[in-house]
Design an enzyme around this catalytic site. Structure first.
Site, short mmCIF file in Angstrom:
data_model
loop_
_atom_site.label_atom_id
_atom_site.label_comp_id
_atom_site.label_asym_id
_atom_site.label_seq_id
_atom_site.Cartn_x
_atom_site.Cartn_y
_atom_site.Cartn_z
N GLN A 1 -8.12 101.94 -90.20
CA GLN A 1 -7.19 101.22 -91.07
C GLN A 1 -7.60 101.31 -92.52
OE1 GLN A 1 -5.66 97.98 -87.78
NE2 GLN A 1 -6.37 97.23 -89.71
N ARG B 1 -6.96 95.53 -80.83
CA ARG B 1 -7.60 96.48 -81.74
C ARG B 1 -7.19 97.89 -81.33
NH1 ARG B 1 -7.83 93.03 -84.81
NH2 ARG B 1 -9.64 91.99 -85.70
N HIS C 1 -1.03 96.57 -89.77
CA HIS C 1 -1.74 95.40 -89.23
C HIS C 1 -1.26 94.13 -89.93
CE1 HIS C 1 -5.89 93.84 -87.73
NE2 HIS C 1 -4.92 92.99 -87.49
N ASN D 1 -5.10 82.50 -86.49
CA ASN D 1 -3.84 83.26 -86.45
C ASN D 1 -3.39 83.59 -85.02
OD1 ASN D 1 -5.79 85.15 -85.93
ND2 ASN D 1 -5.56 86.27 -87.84
P1 NAI Z 1 -10.70 84.82 -77.64
O1 NAI Z 1 -12.15 84.95 -77.89
O2 NAI Z 1 -10.09 83.45 -77.61
O3 NAI Z 1 -10.30 85.53 -76.27
C1 NAI Z 1 -10.70 86.82 -75.92
C2 NAI Z 1 -10.67 86.92 -74.39
O4 NAI Z 1 -10.90 88.28 -74.04
C3 NAI Z 1 -11.79 86.09 -73.73
O5 NAI Z 1 -11.21 85.27 -72.72
C4 NAI Z 1 -12.72 87.16 -73.13
O6 NAI Z 1 -13.35 86.74 -71.94
C5 NAI Z 1 -11.72 88.29 -72.88
N1 NAI Z 1 -12.36 89.60 -72.73
C6 NAI Z 1 -13.38 90.15 -73.43
N2 NAI Z 1 -13.67 91.36 -72.97
C7 NAI Z 1 -12.81 91.62 -71.95
C8 NAI Z 1 -12.60 92.71 -71.07
N3 NAI Z 1 -13.39 93.80 -71.12
N4 NAI Z 1 -11.62 92.63 -70.16
C9 NAI Z 1 -10.84 91.51 -70.07
N5 NAI Z 1 -10.99 90.43 -70.86
C10 NAI Z 1 -11.97 90.49 -71.80
O7 NAI Z 1 -9.99 85.73 -78.74
P2 NAI Z 1 -8.50 85.63 -79.30
O8 NAI Z 1 -8.43 84.64 -80.40
O9 NAI Z 1 -7.56 85.52 -78.15
O10 NAI Z 1 -8.36 87.09 -79.97
C11 NAI Z 1 -8.50 88.26 -79.18
C12 NAI Z 1 -8.53 89.49 -80.08
O11 NAI Z 1 -7.27 89.68 -80.70
C13 NAI Z 1 -9.50 89.39 -81.26
O12 NAI Z 1 -10.83 89.67 -80.89
C14 NAI Z 1 -8.94 90.42 -82.21
O13 NAI Z 1 -9.47 91.69 -81.91
C15 NAI Z 1 -7.44 90.41 -81.89
N6 NAI Z 1 -6.67 89.80 -82.98
C16 NAI Z 1 -5.72 90.56 -83.61
C17 NAI Z 1 -5.03 90.05 -84.69
C18 NAI Z 1 -3.95 90.83 -85.37
O14 NAI Z 1 -3.57 90.49 -86.50
N7 NAI Z 1 -3.45 91.87 -84.76
C19 NAI Z 1 -5.31 88.70 -85.22
C20 NAI Z 1 -6.24 87.94 -84.40
C21 NAI Z 1 -6.91 88.51 -83.35
#
Ligand code: NAI
Length: 370
Positions: A285, A256, A309, A117
């Site tokens: 939530q 989040r 959400h 997503n």
């Molecule tokens: P991803 O794993 O592809 O990318 C996450 C990035 O965050 C990575 O590059 C990582 O190095 C970086 N990161 C981790 N900790 C960090 C920090 N302290 N400071 C800076 N960068 C940091 O994940 P993706 O697919 O981009 O998703 C990210 C988040 O988005 C998910 O973990 C989820 O919590 C949220 N999400 C929300 C959705 C919604 O419906 N609102 C749906 C999908 C994801």
């Protein structure tokens, strides 16, 4: 074997719209298939407290399916009671509702449908950016209320062009947000991530890395949060960090809710330090009725663009995460390897680099970016 799924209630919408796959009614489209495999599937939205279906069924469950949209919070205590649990599948992206350290101790595999997503969320981020910067919601509310006062809404309405926008986290979603902002002629696109983008990927989206979060915040007109929730990001945007943001800037959080401190955000919006805050994720939530993010306003009566959400659960996304959930379970039942990109923890170790900088990162699958 028992498979337990905690999904959100669809009600009438789910009976009228079968593509609402992520609901208790439509059961991710896997109910018949699980039965054909000779397994039992229990589906519920009842997830809070010891008498909930979730907690009662958990001790016999081998595969648990949860979703970030209506999270079944799998705490260390519950993991201790879930003696048969082997696999947790997140139907979507973001597995912070599972105590990942406790899962590791028990060598439970946690997998999510990575990428399912990310476009849906990136589009929602751009929508929220435009909404806040243009001051759209108060203008729309004015119209619905039968009013007409251009100046009252134009006073807080700007162009995205010429603004500095920064993302915290430049993984699949953060990268796609910057990609989608290319046409807006922003002054600069910045990113803060502990891992650097490959040079080609950074060049393609004309993004500049800033090595310290505070330094990035001080330069941004708008900040978008796109990193997972983990020990290093819980409550990260507290009063102190928000005070490092430019006065009159905007904060968008679709990652989040708990990455931002509830009251600190509300205070910053009502004082006008933040001109606005928007997103779809909440620290609890479903959000309680009196959650302050529902009602907070900036001094001019706008600056709030919150929705339930929903960004990652478009009908297109539901199809992808339903299929991905089935694939993860299929592989598990066949004793096959999981797609490494979907693994968060496995065999007692973090398989993903995204949930914090850890020395013990096992396979370290992918650099940030697309
Ligand atoms: P991803 O794993 O592809 O990318 C996450 C990035 O965050 C990575 O590059 C990582 O190095 C970086 N990161 C981790 N900790 C960090 C920090 N302290 N400071 C800076 N960068 C940091 O994940 P993706 O697919 O981009 O998703 C990210 C988040 O988005 C998910 O973990 C989820 O919590 C949220 N999400 C929300 C959705 C919604 O419906 N609102 C749906 C999908 C994801």
């Amino acid at each position: 074997m028992k498979v337990l799924a905690v999904l959100y209630k669809g009600g009438q919408a789910a009976s009228e719209e079968p593509r609402l796959l992520g609901t208790i009614e439509n059961k991710l489209g896997i109910a018949d298939w699980i039965k054909e495999q000779g397994h039992e599937l229990i589906v519920t939205d009842d997830k809070e407290g010891p008498d909930s279906v979730f907690q009662k069924e958990l001790p016999d469950t081998e595969i648990l399916i949860t979703t970030p949209f209506h999270p079944g919070y799998l705490t260390a205590d519950l993991i201790a009671k879930a003696k048969k649990l082997k696999l947790c599948v997140t139907a979507g992206v973001g597995s912070d509702h599972v105590d990942l350290n406790a899962a590791n101790e028990r060598k439970i595999t946690v997998a999510e449908v990575s990428g399912s997503n990310v476009v849906s969320v990136a589009e929602h981020v751009v929508l929220t950016i435009l909404n806040l910067v243009r001051n759209y919601t108060p203008a729309h509310e004015q119209i619905v209320a039968g009013k007409w006062n251009v100046a009252a809404v134009a006073r807080d309405s700007f162009d995205v062009e010429g603004k500095v926008i920064g993302t915290v986290g430049v993984g699949r979603i953060g990268y796609r947000v910057l990609q989608r902002l290319q046409g807006f002629d922003c002054k600069e696109l910045l990113y803060y991530d502990y891992a650097e983008l490959p040079a080609e990927a950074a060049k393609a989206i004309k993004a500049r890395r800033v090595e310290s979060l505070e330094e990035m915040l001080a330069q941004c007109d708008l900040v978008t949060i796109n990193c997972p929730l983990h020990e290093g990001t819980k409550g990260l945007f507290n009063a102190e960090l928000i005070s490092k943001m430019k006065k009159g800037s905007w904060l968008v959080n679709t990652a989040r809710g708990a990455i931002c401190e509830r009251q600190a955000v509300a205070d910053a919006v009502s004082s006008g330090h933040l001109l606005g805050y928007g997103g779809d994720v909440w620290d609890v939530q479903p959000a309680p009725e009196d959650h302050v993010w529902r009602t907070m306003r900036n001094p001019n009566g706008g600056g709030q663009c919150m929705v339930p959400h929903m960004s990652g659960t478009t009908l297109d996304a539901q199809k992808r995460y339903a299929e991905g959930t089935k694939d993860i379970i299929k592989r598990y039942l066949a004793g096959e390897k999981q797609d490494p990109g979907n693994l968060i923890v496995e065999n007692g170790e973090y398989a993903s680099k995204a949930y914090g900088q850890r020395k013990e990162n096992a396979t370290g699958q992918k650099p940030p970016g697309p």
